[in-house]
Design a protein around this motif. Structure first.
Motif, PDB file in Angstrom:
ATOM      1  N   SER A 161     -38.202  -1.961  28.165  1.00 56.29           N
ATOM      2  CA  SER A 161     -39.005  -2.469  27.064  1.00 56.29           C
ATOM      3  C   SER A 161     -40.150  -3.342  27.568  1.00 56.29           C
ATOM      4  CB  SER A 161     -38.120  -3.258  26.098  1.00 56.29           C
ATOM      5  OG  SER A 161     -38.887  -3.843  25.069  1.00 56.29           O
ATOM      6  N   GLU A 162     -39.842  -4.224  28.520  1.00 53.52           N
ATOM      7  CA  GLU A 162     -40.874  -5.099  29.088  1.00 53.52           C
ATOM      8  C   GLU A 162     -41.933  -4.269  29.822  1.00 53.52           C
ATOM      9  OE1 GLU A 162     -38.004  -8.986  29.976  1.00 53.52           O
ATOM     10  OE2 GLU A 162     -38.277  -7.403  31.489  1.00 53.52           O
ATOM     11  N   PHE A 163     -41.477  -3.268  30.547  1.00 58.47           N
ATOM     12  CA  PHE A 163     -42.411  -2.430  31.298  1.00 58.47           C
ATOM     13  C   PHE A 163     -43.354  -1.676  30.351  1.00 58.47           C
ATOM     14  CE2 PHE A 163     -43.487   1.612  33.462  1.00 58.47           C
ATOM     15  CZ  PHE A 163     -44.164   1.095  34.550  1.00 58.47           C
ATOM     16  N   ASP A 164     -42.807  -1.131  29.285  1.00 57.91           N
ATOM     17  CA  ASP A 164     -43.638  -0.412  28.313  1.00 57.91           C
ATOM     18  C   ASP A 164     -44.693  -1.332  27.703  1.00 57.91           C
ATOM     19  OD1 ASP A 164     -42.124   1.837  28.804  1.00 57.91           O
ATOM     20  OD2 ASP A 164     -40.905   1.645  26.980  1.00 57.91           O
ATOM     21  N   SER A 165     -44.321  -2.564  27.443  1.00 53.62           N
ATOM     22  CA  SER A 165     -45.285  -3.530  26.894  1.00 53.62           C
ATOM     23  C   SER A 165     -46.386  -3.843  27.911  1.00 53.62           C
ATOM     24  CB  SER A 165     -44.569  -4.821  26.488  1.00 53.62           C
ATOM     25  OG  SER A 165     -43.673  -4.584  25.425  1.00 53.62           O
ATOM     26  N   GLN A 166     -46.003  -3.973  29.169  1.00 55.66           N
ATOM     27  CA  GLN A 166     -46.993  -4.245  30.213  1.00 55.66           C
ATOM     28  C   GLN A 166     -47.953  -3.068  30.382  1.00 55.66           C
ATOM     29  OE1 GLN A 166     -47.675  -6.962  31.656  1.00 55.66           O
ATOM     30  NE2 GLN A 166     -45.873  -8.239  31.275  1.00 55.66           N
ATOM     31  N   MET A 167     -47.451  -1.854  30.229  1.00 54.98           N
ATOM     32  CA  MET A 167     -48.324  -0.697  30.372  1.00 54.98           C
ATOM     33  C   MET A 167     -49.391  -0.653  29.270  1.00 54.98           C
ATOM     34  SD  MET A 167     -47.742   0.774  33.159  1.00 54.98           S
ATOM     35  CE  MET A 167     -48.805   2.184  32.881  1.00 54.98           C
ATOM     36  N   GLU A 168     -49.067  -1.173  28.098  1.00 53.13           N
ATOM     37  CA  GLU A 168     -50.084  -1.262  27.050  1.00 53.13           C
ATOM     38  C   GLU A 168     -51.228  -2.166  27.498  1.00 53.13           C
ATOM     39  OE1 GLU A 168     -48.327  -2.424  23.367  1.00 53.13           O
ATOM     40  OE2 GLU A 168     -46.917  -0.732  23.324  1.00 53.13           O
ATOM     41  N   ILE A 169     -50.882  -3.244  28.206  1.00 54.75           N
ATOM     42  CA  ILE A 169     -51.904  -4.147  28.742  1.00 54.75           C
ATOM     43  C   ILE A 169     -52.743  -3.437  29.798  1.00 54.75           C
ATOM     44  CG2 ILE A 169     -52.251  -6.269  30.072  1.00 54.75           C
ATOM     45  CD1 ILE A 169     -49.717  -7.371  28.719  1.00 54.75           C
ATOM     46  N   PHE A 170     -52.083  -2.660  30.651  1.00 57.07           N
ATOM     47  CA  PHE A 170     -52.794  -1.902  31.680  1.00 57.07           C
ATOM     48  C   PHE A 170     -53.845  -0.989  31.051  1.00 57.07           C
ATOM     49  CE2 PHE A 170     -53.238   2.093  34.001  1.00 57.07           C
ATOM     50  CZ  PHE A 170     -53.627   1.648  35.253  1.00 57.07           C
ATOM     51  N   TYR A 171     -53.443  -0.229  30.045  1.00 60.79           N
ATOM     52  CA  TYR A 171     -54.375   0.698  29.414  1.00 60.79           C
ATOM     53  C   TYR A 171     -55.513  -0.040  28.709  1.00 60.79           C
ATOM     54  CZ  TYR A 171     -51.290   4.640  30.377  1.00 60.79           C
ATOM     55  OH  TYR A 171     -50.546   5.605  30.995  1.00 60.79           O
ATOM     56  N   LYS A 172     -55.208  -1.198  28.172  1.00 58.10           N
ATOM     57  CA  LYS A 172     -56.253  -1.975  27.504  1.00 58.10           C
ATOM     58  C   LYS A 172     -57.334  -2.396  28.505  1.00 58.10           C
ATOM     59  CE  LYS A 172     -55.815  -6.384  26.815  1.00 58.10           C
ATOM     60  NZ  LYS A 172     -55.397  -7.726  26.351  1.00 58.10           N
TER      61      LYS A 172
END
Length: 285
Positions: A161-172
């Motif tokens: 869950s934490e990793f998926d949230s961080q990936m949203e930041i990456f794409y942003k």
């Protein structure tokens, strides 16, 4: 003979170079070795229109010193310049080979971090990645998002869950600069000297290690990469490229990145005057 350097112009003053390339421009100008041309950065990147600021009817073989382009954009750039009588030394295939990490990975995999490649936006199984890599970092095929809140690496403490949230930041942060796909790389623990890692950028020109410069603020006392390693990677298929080497905490050396020479920056402590004299000499041997 390669006799021309092509720079992007300033957004604010069309007949001057982009401010980030002013020092390079000054060194080329003072050397007297190359002619200089500017192209309209805004028109090219926003309207796909090539406008040379100081055009000439003469034909030239040229080096590009400027901002990164996605491979398709570079191919258009190369062809548009060719139509104007300017032949870049690096063709689109060579640019793509060195600019896109998966394209060059097989050539350097013996001396670089383990890596895997995925399509953009694919959901990654973080538990599998932890087993495969231990510590790992995330970037696209060209760049990471250093200098943001996105973590420099992930380890056993991250859950899905934490990793998926961080990936949203990456794409942003990568936004419309996203290139290719996702690159998952083993995170390497680098050796430090007085708080600085020991990294070097090597410019290869006509398949010779032309300049070797410290690239992480380390002092002059730190060791240089082994000559055998530098020679080993002088055969990549481009006339102008860079390889970044770093000392690992066990004293061994690894390749951190490779890149196209035209869009690779000079090191902070590099002598620009010497660099452009070297570039001219190595290109015109």
């Amino acid at each position: 003979m390669t006799d021309l350097i092509l720079f992007p112009n300033s957004f604010f003053e069309k007949k001057k170079p982009d401010e980030d390339f002013q020092n390079e421009y000054n060194s080329v100008l003072s050397s007297g070795l190359f002619k200089i041309m500017l192209f309209d950065y805004y028109e090219w990147f926003n309207n796909n229109t090539l406008k040379i600021i100081n055009p000439t009817s003469e034909k030239h073989k040229a080096v590009y010193r400027g901002w990164m382009m996605q491979p398709e954009k570079y191919s258009d750039f190369y062809n548009a310049l060719s139509d104007s009588g300017i032949k870049l030394i690096t063709n689109p295939e060579q640019y793509s080979l060195l600019h896109i990490f998966p394209n060059s990975y097989n050539a350097i995999k013996d001396d670089t971090a383990k890596a895997e490649f995925y399509p953009l936006h694919e959901k990654l199984d973080v538990e599998r990645l932890k087993k495969r890599f231990g510590k790992f970092m995330v970037k696209d095929y060209v760049k990471s998002v250093k200098g943001t809140e996105f973590p420099a690496f992930f380890d056993e403490n991250i859950n899905q869950s934490e990793f998926d949230s961080q990936m949203e930041i990456f794409y942003k942060y990568r936004g419309n600069l996203l290139t290719g796909g996702l690159c998952i790389k083993e995170y390497l623990n680098l050796k430090r000297y007085n708080g600085h890692t020991n990294e070097y950028r090597v410019f290869y020109i006509n398949n010779r290690a032309a300049t070797v410069s410290r690239n992480s603020g380390q002092g002059n006392y730190s060791p240089e990469p082994p000559k055998e390693l530098l020679e080993k990677y002088s055969c990549l298929k481009s006339p102008y490229y860079t390889v970044d080497y770093a000392e690992i905490d066990d004293g061994s050396w690894k390749i951190i990145e490779v890149g196209d020479g035209g869009v690779s920056g000079l090191s902070d402590n590099q002598d620009y005057d010497i660099y452009f004299r070297t570039l001219y000499n190595f290109l015109n041997i």
